[in-house]
Write a protein that holds these residues in place. Structure first.
Motif, PDB file in Angstrom:
ATOM      1  N   ASP A   5      20.468  53.954  35.832  1.00 15.26           N
ATOM      2  CA  ASP A   5      19.945  53.597  37.661  1.00 15.26           C
ATOM      3  C   ASP A   5      21.208  53.254  39.103  1.00 15.26           C
ATOM      4  O   ASP A   5      22.093  53.359  39.359  1.00 15.26           O
ATOM      5  CB  ASP A   5      19.756  52.346  38.258  1.00 15.26           C
ATOM      6  N   TYR A   6      20.411  54.731  40.006  1.00 18.35           N
ATOM      7  CA  TYR A   6      21.254  55.023  41.096  1.00 18.35           C
ATOM      8  C   TYR A   6      21.611  53.893  41.736  1.00 18.35           C
ATOM      9  O   TYR A   6      22.322  54.361  42.971  1.00 18.35           O
ATOM     10  CB  TYR A   6      21.027  56.339  41.539  1.00 18.35           C
ATOM     11  N   ASN A   7      20.540  53.170  42.089  1.00 24.41           N
ATOM     12  CA  ASN A   7      20.678  52.389  43.280  1.00 24.41           C
ATOM     13  C   ASN A   7      21.377  50.901  42.936  1.00 24.41           C
ATOM     14  O   ASN A   7      20.754  50.200  43.855  1.00 24.41           O
ATOM     15  CB  ASN A   7      18.856  52.222  43.728  1.00 24.41           C
ATOM     16  N   SER A   8      21.323  51.041  41.876  1.00 22.44           N
ATOM     17  CA  SER A   8      22.361  48.920  40.981  1.00 22.44           C
ATOM     18  C   SER A   8      23.391  49.592  40.789  1.00 22.44           C
ATOM     19  O   SER A   8      24.166  50.276  39.791  1.00 22.44           O
ATOM     20  CB  SER A   8      21.055  48.929  40.328  1.00 22.44           C
ATOM     21  N   PRO A   9      25.101  48.786  41.723  1.00 21.99           N
ATOM     22  CA  PRO A   9      25.653  48.513  41.478  1.00 21.99           C
ATOM     23  C   PRO A   9      26.140  48.042  39.993  1.00 21.99           C
ATOM     24  O   PRO A   9      27.283  48.765  39.194  1.00 21.99           O
ATOM     25  CB  PRO A   9      26.413  47.872  42.489  1.00 21.99           C
ATOM     26  N   VAL A  10      25.077  47.206  39.574  1.00 25.07           N
ATOM     27  CA  VAL A  10      25.709  46.539  38.233  1.00 25.07           C
ATOM     28  C   VAL A  10      25.244  47.620  37.431  1.00 25.07           C
ATOM     29  O   VAL A  10      25.549  47.771  36.796  1.00 25.07           O
ATOM     30  CB  VAL A  10      24.342  45.396  38.390  1.00 25.07           C
TER      31      VAL A  10
END
Length: 288
Positions: A5-10
């Motif tokens: 998921d490119y939008n989630s740092p986690v």
């Protein structure tokens, strides 16, 4: 292989951990986790199906994925062996169709060899240049392509804001340099968007700016481009010296004085106070 998921740092951190990898500070790695910003930046690149694009520093391919979805023929330059391995898996199907290629290694050492190879093979040369450029090499890669006579129809680069300000700086300002002259000589420059550190993961300690570079239609605007590039390097080599003193090593006293007079420039002036157009005129006066 499924993309993270490119939008989630986690999610990105978990993906790297699962693959035994970590972000490497020496390569200036930061992922743009703001999806809206990513799409806006690519919109400015103005690509259509079949557009040939070079991308520097794709990382895990968040921008590469969008470019390929838009129909581009994409070549990426990646220095990190771990990322390169994953990119090959992510975009294997595109590679089989001849739409994705990866050049592994330091882009400063690989881009010209790859470009020359394409010329020899009569391959379609890149129309677009793109990248979230590592802060430590951004100015060098931009300057190198121009110095080697390679210009792209359009380029969009995300770089440290300070570097972007140097690119567009005007004469008489602190940031004006030979790099400013080189960029403004070859391209029209426009700010796409400013990006605070929170748009990236890991969060960098500097602000970034995406810049649109559009190939100048009136290029080269001088009689001898090689002389012009050599001249501006010489003029800005010692900023405290006058234009005349810096030019002496390049052209000698008599030729320097004649050229300065023809160009209407006082020998006591300094390079940082001369506009790009004035420097172009001086180059032509030296060429005669």
């Amino acid at each position: 292989m499924n993309h993270p998921d490119y939008n989630s740092p986690v999610a990105l951190k978990a993906f790297l951990d699962d693959n035994g990898m970590a972000m490497q500070k020496k390569f200036g790695q930061n992922f743009l986790v703001n999806e809206a910003a990513r799409k806006k930046i690519i919109d400015f690149l103005d690509v259509t199906e079949g557009t040939t694009v070079w991308e520097v520093g794709p990382g895990l391919g968040c921008m590469s994925d969008e470019l390929l979805l838009r129909g581009c023929n994409l070549t990426v330059f990646e220095i990190d062996h771990g990322f390169a391995r994953l990119l090959k898996q992510f975009f294997e199907n595109y590679a089989k169709k001849g739409r994705f290629a990866l050049v592994e290694g330091d882009v400063l050492k690989t881009w010209k060899k790859f470009y020359d190879k394409q010329v020899l093979e009569n391959a379609k040369l890149p129309e677009r240049f793109f990248g979230n450029l590592p802060y430590n090499v951004a100015a060098t890669i931009i300057a190198d392509t121009i110095n080697e006579g390679v210009r792209f129809e359009k380029a969009v680069v995300t770089i440290q804001k300070e570097v972007a300000q140097r690119m567009s700086a005007k004469e008489g300002t602190e940031n004006y340099s030979s790099f400013s002259v080189l960029c403004q000589w070859a391209y029209e420059l426009k700010t796409v968007v400013d990006l605070a550190g929170g748009n990236f993961w890991p969060v960098p300690n500097v602000a970034s700016r995406a810049v649109l570079m559009t190939k100048r239609a009136d290029f080269p605007r001088c009689e001898n481009p090689k002389l012009f590039m050599k001249m501006i390097r010489q003029l800005f080599s010692s900023r405290r010296k006058t234009v005349r003193n810096n030019l002496l090593a390049l052209a000698g006293g008599e030729k320097t004085d004649v050229a300065l007079e023809k160009a209407g420039i006082k020998g006591s002036e300094r390079a940082e106070d001369l506009s790009v157009e004035t420097l172009l005129k001086l180059s032509d006066c030296l060429f005669i």
